[in-house]
Write a protein that holds these residues in place. Structure first.
Motif, PDB file in Angstrom:
ATOM      1  N   MET A 144       2.289  -7.158  -6.171  1.00 57.83           N
ATOM      2  CA  MET A 144       0.976  -6.537  -6.239  1.00 57.83           C
ATOM      3  C   MET A 144       1.152  -5.024  -6.360  1.00 57.83           C
ATOM      4  O   MET A 144       1.908  -4.418  -5.602  1.00 57.83           O
ATOM      5  CB  MET A 144       0.158  -6.879  -4.986  1.00 57.83           C
ATOM      6  N   LYS A 145       0.461  -4.438  -7.307  1.00 59.49           N
ATOM      7  CA  LYS A 145       0.524  -2.986  -7.531  1.00 59.49           C
ATOM      8  C   LYS A 145      -0.880  -2.411  -7.383  1.00 59.49           C
ATOM      9  O   LYS A 145      -1.828  -2.915  -7.987  1.00 59.49           O
ATOM     10  CB  LYS A 145       1.077  -2.691  -8.929  1.00 59.49           C
ATOM     11  N   VAL A 146      -0.994  -1.365  -6.572  1.00 58.24           N
ATOM     12  CA  VAL A 146      -2.290  -0.735  -6.328  1.00 58.24           C
ATOM     13  C   VAL A 146      -2.158   0.775  -6.491  1.00 58.24           C
ATOM     14  O   VAL A 146      -1.222   1.383  -5.948  1.00 58.24           O
ATOM     15  CB  VAL A 146      -2.810  -1.060  -4.912  1.00 58.24           C
ATOM     16  N   VAL A 147      -3.078   1.364  -7.241  1.00 50.05           N
ATOM     17  CA  VAL A 147      -3.133   2.818  -7.388  1.00 50.05           C
ATOM     18  C   VAL A 147      -4.256   3.335  -6.492  1.00 50.05           C
ATOM     19  O   VAL A 147      -5.423   2.963  -6.668  1.00 50.05           O
ATOM     20  CB  VAL A 147      -3.385   3.233  -8.851  1.00 50.05           C
ATOM     21  N   VAL A 174       1.604   1.955  -5.038  1.00 52.69           N
ATOM     22  CA  VAL A 174       2.502   1.063  -4.296  1.00 52.69           C
ATOM     23  C   VAL A 174       2.654  -0.235  -5.071  1.00 52.69           C
ATOM     24  O   VAL A 174       1.663  -0.874  -5.429  1.00 52.69           O
ATOM     25  CB  VAL A 174       1.979   0.773  -2.882  1.00 52.69           C
ATOM     26  N   THR A 175       3.900  -0.613  -5.338  1.00 54.25           N
ATOM     27  CA  THR A 175       4.220  -1.913  -5.924  1.00 54.25           C
ATOM     28  C   THR A 175       4.974  -2.697  -4.866  1.00 54.25           C
ATOM     29  O   THR A 175       6.053  -2.284  -4.433  1.00 54.25           O
ATOM     30  CB  THR A 175       5.082  -1.757  -7.187  1.00 54.25           C
ATOM     31  N   ALA A 176       4.393  -3.810  -4.430  1.00 56.41           N
ATOM     32  CA  ALA A 176       4.957  -4.564  -3.306  1.00 56.41           C
ATOM     33  C   ALA A 176       5.233  -5.999  -3.709  1.00 56.41           C
ATOM     34  O   ALA A 176       4.341  -6.691  -4.220  1.00 56.41           O
ATOM     35  CB  ALA A 176       4.004  -4.539  -2.114  1.00 56.41           C
ATOM     36  N   LEU A 187      -3.387  -3.052   1.792  1.00 55.95           N
ATOM     37  CA  LEU A 187      -2.469  -2.118   1.141  1.00 55.95           C
ATOM     38  C   LEU A 187      -3.153  -0.775   0.897  1.00 55.95           C
ATOM     39  O   LEU A 187      -2.550   0.289   1.085  1.00 55.95           O
ATOM     40  CB  LEU A 187      -1.973  -2.724  -0.182  1.00 55.95           C
ATOM     41  N   VAL A 188      -4.414  -0.801   0.502  1.00 50.32           N
ATOM     42  CA  VAL A 188      -5.171   0.431   0.280  1.00 50.32           C
ATOM     43  C   VAL A 188      -5.296   1.215   1.584  1.00 50.32           C
ATOM     44  O   VAL A 188      -5.051   2.431   1.636  1.00 50.32           O
ATOM     45  CB  VAL A 188      -6.563   0.116  -0.302  1.00 50.32           C
TER      46      VAL A 188
END
Length: 269
Positions: A144-147, A174-176, A187-188
């Motif tokens: 999962m990738k979140v900007v 973050v790329t997890a 994650l955010v």
């Protein structure tokens, strides 16, 4: 008029190739399709994702069947859910007679946020990407990738200035790689907790005073940002591997400041 007698149509993709060069990824990119995503509050978000779908092609095959990717995408559901990614990936690898495959889907995700003083609510959007991969031997891997956009305030500027300090908006990515379910919101919030200050869609004057002072009291270099986020990712047992990046869009320079930390916790154990 030519006769329309039935005859076999050649399957060129299945022809042999003599160059002895396997292809790591072949498929389709940037096709949009509706999806639905469950959020932590118990609701469901309906949005549009951009998909890319690939398989590994053995050296002896000339090509893959591109139309089958579209058939698989449209054959699952009108709105693809997060839960259907793994079954869809396994179907794709099987139908295309491949050993490896990747499905990527990128979409906007919205979180309802409450301003820190006034309590006014507004939506913030985040760029999210899910990557499902089938590796050799049948190993399934999910990333999962979140900007996350945040505020960063320069410690050096604060230290050397008689009053004030320059700040800017930053993107923390973050790329997890996960081994268990992890909410996007988790994650955010992990990232936002380590910023000089988080962002909000709507602020009243009392909120603006709060976030300005909050950032001033919590200065962070780009190096501080990635280290602080990495510390929390290290402690999260549901994450096996991560990459954390921070890019500060500098307000007093015509360039960005950037830092990255990458760690595979299984390898380092």
């Amino acid at each position: 008029m030519k006769s329309h007698e039935s005859h076999a149509i050649p399957d060129v993709q299945n022809a042999n190739d003599s160059r002895q060069l396997a292809i790591n990824k072949v498929g389709i990119k940037s096709i949009r399709h509706p999806i639905r995503v469950s959020d932590k509050s118990g609701g469901v978000q309906h949005t549009i994702a951009t998909f890319s779908m690939y398989v590994g092609l053995p050296h002896n095959f000339k090509g893959t069947h591109m139309s089958r990717f579209i058939e698989i995408l449209n054959g699952n559901e009108r709105e693809i859910s997060v839960e259907s990614i793994e079954p869809m990936l396994r179907e794709m690898v099987k139908r295309l007679e491949a050993e490896t495959g990747v499905i990527e889907m990128s979409f906007p995700y919205f979180i309802n946020k409450t301003a820190p003083v006034s309590g006014v609510q507004s939506l913030m959007d985040y760029e999210v990407t899910f990557v499902a991969e089938m590796r050799e031997g049948g190993e399934y891997v999910f990333e999962m990738k979140v900007v996350v956009p945040v505020t960063s305030l320069c410690p050096c500027s604060k230290k050397i200035s008689e009053y004030g300090a320059h700040n800017q908006r930053s993107h923390v990515t973050v790329t997890a790689q996960t081994n268990d379910f992890l909410w996007i919101e988790e994650l955010v919030q992990l990232v936002e907790s380590q910023a000089s200050c988080e962002l909000y869609g709507l602020l009243k004057r009392t909120d603006e005073k709060f976030v300005t002072e909050r950032a001033y009291e919590n200065p962070k270099f780009v190096e501080d940002m990635v280290r602080d986020v990495a510390g929390l990712l290290n402690a999260e047992k549901r994450i096996d591997r991560f990459v954390v990046e921070s890019e500060n869009f500098e307000s007093i320079h015509n360039h960005s400041a950037y830092a990255l930390i990458e760690r595979d916790k299984r390898r380092d154990a």
